[in-house]
Design an enzyme around this catalytic site. Structure first.
Site, PDB file in Angstrom:
ATOM      1  N   TRP A 241     -13.913  -1.015   3.463  1.00  0.00           N
ATOM      2  CA  TRP A 241     -12.773  -0.489   4.090  1.00  0.00           C
ATOM      3  C   TRP A 241     -12.885   0.991   4.172  1.00  0.00           C
ATOM      4  CZ3 TRP A 241      -8.381  -1.214   6.839  1.00  0.00           C
ATOM      5  CH2 TRP A 241      -7.363  -0.406   7.073  1.00  0.00           C
TER       6      TRP A 241
ATOM      7  N   ASP B 285      -8.209   7.580   4.960  1.00  0.00           N
ATOM      8  CA  ASP B 285      -8.197   9.007   4.822  1.00  0.00           C
ATOM      9  C   ASP B 285      -9.254   9.429   4.380  1.00  0.00           C
ATOM     10  OD1 ASP B 285      -5.440   7.678   5.137  1.00  0.00           O
ATOM     11  OD2 ASP B 285      -4.917   8.829   3.227  1.00  0.00           O
TER      12      ASP B 285
ATOM     13  N   GLN C 185     -10.933   7.538   1.323  1.00  0.00           N
ATOM     14  CA  GLN C 185     -10.220   6.268   0.841  1.00  0.00           C
ATOM     15  C   GLN C 185     -11.219   5.083   1.190  1.00  0.00           C
ATOM     16  OE1 GLN C 185      -6.546   6.134  -0.957  1.00  0.00           O
ATOM     17  NE2 GLN C 185      -8.157   7.829  -1.357  1.00  0.00           N
TER      18      GLN C 185
ATOM     19  N   TRP D 133      -7.745  -3.116   3.281  1.00  0.00           N
ATOM     20  CA  TRP D 133      -7.237  -2.001   2.474  1.00  0.00           C
ATOM     21  C   TRP D 133      -6.776  -2.756   1.034  1.00  0.00           C
ATOM     22  CZ3 TRP D 133      -2.734  -1.217  -0.238  1.00  0.00           C
ATOM     23  CH2 TRP D 133      -2.595  -0.048  -0.936  1.00  0.00           C
TER      24      TRP D 133
ATOM     25  N   ARG E 118       3.106  11.840  -2.956  1.00  0.00           N
ATOM     26  CA  ARG E 118       1.452  11.254  -3.213  1.00  0.00           C
ATOM     27  C   ARG E 118       0.913  12.430  -2.412  1.00  0.00           C
ATOM     28  NH1 ARG E 118       3.826   7.108  -0.482  1.00  0.00           N
ATOM     29  NH2 ARG E 118       3.130   6.695   1.856  1.00  0.00           N
TER      30      ARG E 118
ATOM     31  N   TRP F 234       0.813  -0.659  17.226  1.00  0.00           N
ATOM     32  CA  TRP F 234      -0.099  -1.197  16.602  1.00  0.00           C
ATOM     33  C   TRP F 234      -0.433  -2.755  16.888  1.00  0.00           C
ATOM     34  CZ3 TRP F 234      -1.275  -4.630  12.791  1.00  0.00           C
ATOM     35  CH2 TRP F 234      -2.593  -4.731  12.127  1.00  0.00           C
TER      36      TRP F 234
END
Ligand code: FRU
Length: 504
Positions: free
Chosen positions: A49, A52, A68, A76, A176, A317
């Protein structure tokens, strides 16, 4: 414990987790390499996977792209940092995983080493900043951490982590995605966050600003800008950078409808910790563009790379697409370059390196008619097609382009001149995604108007020559016919078409 022993333990454990991750990745990569959906010239990891882009930087002669990554599965979880380098932004060499979860700070299953940035420190080391997400008592614990490398390949986690271990009062715990930069001999860090207006359930996206002289000790300065109810409830992956005579803040807002990657243009007063907003807009208005990461190359160009997919909380989505069945999921957008217009808008164009992919070229002049024309589109899965419309010839209200045509599916792009909109219609594109996205045709007032379509196996990226609000959308239709249909509505238009196969 002896200090040196502690360093060794930290690095040994990190190394062990990287080796484990690499082993899992090589198994997924073997399956992925046979995948039918693999793109040709968009960056993908060898398997697993990705989301970003992180810490893009030009270091020791190479563009470095971190991202990522879950090397264990095409889903994820347990975030690592993948790593690749390129001389030309097109051909990428995969390097070993740069960061793997390996400490108490970063070992939550739904955590790991989250997004961040990179800088070159005064000793010439490549330094990564990331959000470590580990287990906490009532929720995961988010802290800001650092790792460094002298060769740009192998990274050691700083044994004094975390650098920042809590959030200022009134900020939600999950701040974050640190971004660090140097300005007037001082280091600054921004962190994306959410202001909570207790006891109400309202919240506002924001950035937190910190200052440091040594990259280790950070002083909190305040919140230079927040959403004020206008730009969403949480700001992910913010990057604050100078461009021409302005400061630009790019960010990925949650809770701002279809505006999932935006920019704010303004001036920055570091002394008073204040960003004065002068303009704003979208970086891209497609469904598959998120967490864009801007950085500068040695020629002074500002480049932009983003994750080409979207999260399940985004409007419309439906799925991440079918590629997980091939052992991989996710790719990066094409590199783009940025400048600012006099109206304080960002102008976004595909990076010129992409022209080195140009191969067989076909040129066609066409008078688009209401009855529609069917053109040969020799390599629909790997090409760039450029449409230039002569303004004086245009009487049509709209032009309809139909591509990726199979017996069951078609993707439709509509240039709606009457309402100045560019519409990307995926409602019949495939069985994995759906919906419609709209962008603007703002400057349709010159003598000519140009639309560029970059097509790759699972990706369509649209750029107009006005440089405003491009569109990235993933399409999962294989076996399409090598044709393109063009129809004009209520009138005609003269169109010059240049079709180029792209060869890597
Ligand atoms: C954005 C994001 C970041 C986070 C990362 C985790 O896509 O949610 O805020 O650091 O992904 O993978």
């Amino acid at each position: 414990m002896n200090h040196l022993l502690a360093i060794d333990q930290t690095q040994l454990l990190h190394h062990k987790h990287i080796v484990q991750g690499e082993k899992a990745l090589s198994e997924l990569a073997a399956a992925a390499s046979k995948g039918k959906y693999r793109n040709h010239y968009h960056f993908m990891s060898p398997g697993g996977w990705i989301n970003d882009p992180n810490g893009c930087i030009f270091y020791k002669g190479y563009h470095h792209l971190f991202y990522q990554h879950n090397p264990y599965s095409p889903a994820w979880a347990s975030m690592h940092w993948g790593h690749a380098v390129s001389k030309d932004l097109i051909h990428w060499e995969h390097l070993p995983i740069a960061l793997a979860p390996s400490t108490d700070l970063d070992q939550a299953e739904d955590g790991g080493c989250f997004s961040g940035c990179s800088v070159i420190d005064e000793q010439g080391r490549l330094v990564l900043f990331y959000t470590a997400v580990g287990k906490g008592s009532s929720h995961n614990r988010f802290t800001q951490c650092m790792a460094f490398s002298t060769d740009g390949i192998h990274f050691e986690k700083y044994t004094g982590n975390p650098l920042i271990e809590s959030v200022p009062e009134g900020i939600r715990y999950d701040a974050r995605d640190p971004h660090v930069f140097r300005h007037q001999d001082t280091w600054y860090m921004t962190i994306g966050g959410s202001i909570e207006y207790a006891p109400s359930s309202l919240s506002d996206g924001c950035i937190l600003l910190y200052q440091s002289q040594d990259l280790i000790n950070w002083k909190y300065l305040g919140i230079p800008i927040h959403s004020q109810g206008r730009f969403g409830t949480m700001w992910e992956c913010p990057v604050l950078f100078p461009l021409e005579d302005r400061w630009v803040l790019t960010l990925s807002p949650m809770g701002f409808g279809c505006h999932t990657n935006i920019y704010l243009i303004g001036t920055m007063d570091f002394e008073n910790c204040h960003f004065e907003l002068l303009g704003s807009g979208d970086l891209d208005l497609g469904a598959d563009y998120y967490a864009a990461y801007p950085y500068t190359d040695p020629t002074g160009r500002t480049l932009l790379i983003a994750w080409q997919n979207g999260w399940n909380w985004m409007p419309g989505w439906k799925s991440f697409g079918p590629t997980a069945s091939e052992g991989w999921q996710g790719s990066m957008s094409l590199p783009r370059s940025l400048s600012i217009s006099p109206e304080q808008k960002l102008l976004i164009h595909p990076a010129e390196e992409l022209t080195s992919l140009y191969a067989n070229e076909t040129r066609i002049h066409l008078k688009a008619e209401t009855l529609g024309s069917q053109l040969s589109w020799p390599s629909p899965l790997c090409c760039e097609t450029e449409f230039t419309i002569e303004r004086a010839s245009l009487t049509a209200d709209a032009l309809l382009l139909e591509l990726r045509i199979t017996e069951s599916y078609v993707t439709r792009i509509i240039l709606d001149f009457a309402s100045s909109q560019l519409i990307f219609d995926r409602s019949r594109s495939d069985s994995h995604i759906s919906g419609e996205n709209r962008s603007r045709l703002l400057r349709f007032n010159g003598d000519f108007f140009t639309l560029k379509i970059f097509s790759d196996t699972t990706s369509i990226e649209l750029f107009t020559d006005d440089g405003e609000a491009p569109m990235s959308n993933n399409i999962y239709s294989l076996g399409c016919l090598p044709i393109l249909r063009i129809t004009s509505l209520n009138g005609t238009a003269d169109i010059n078409i240049v079709h180029r196969e792209l060869k890597v």
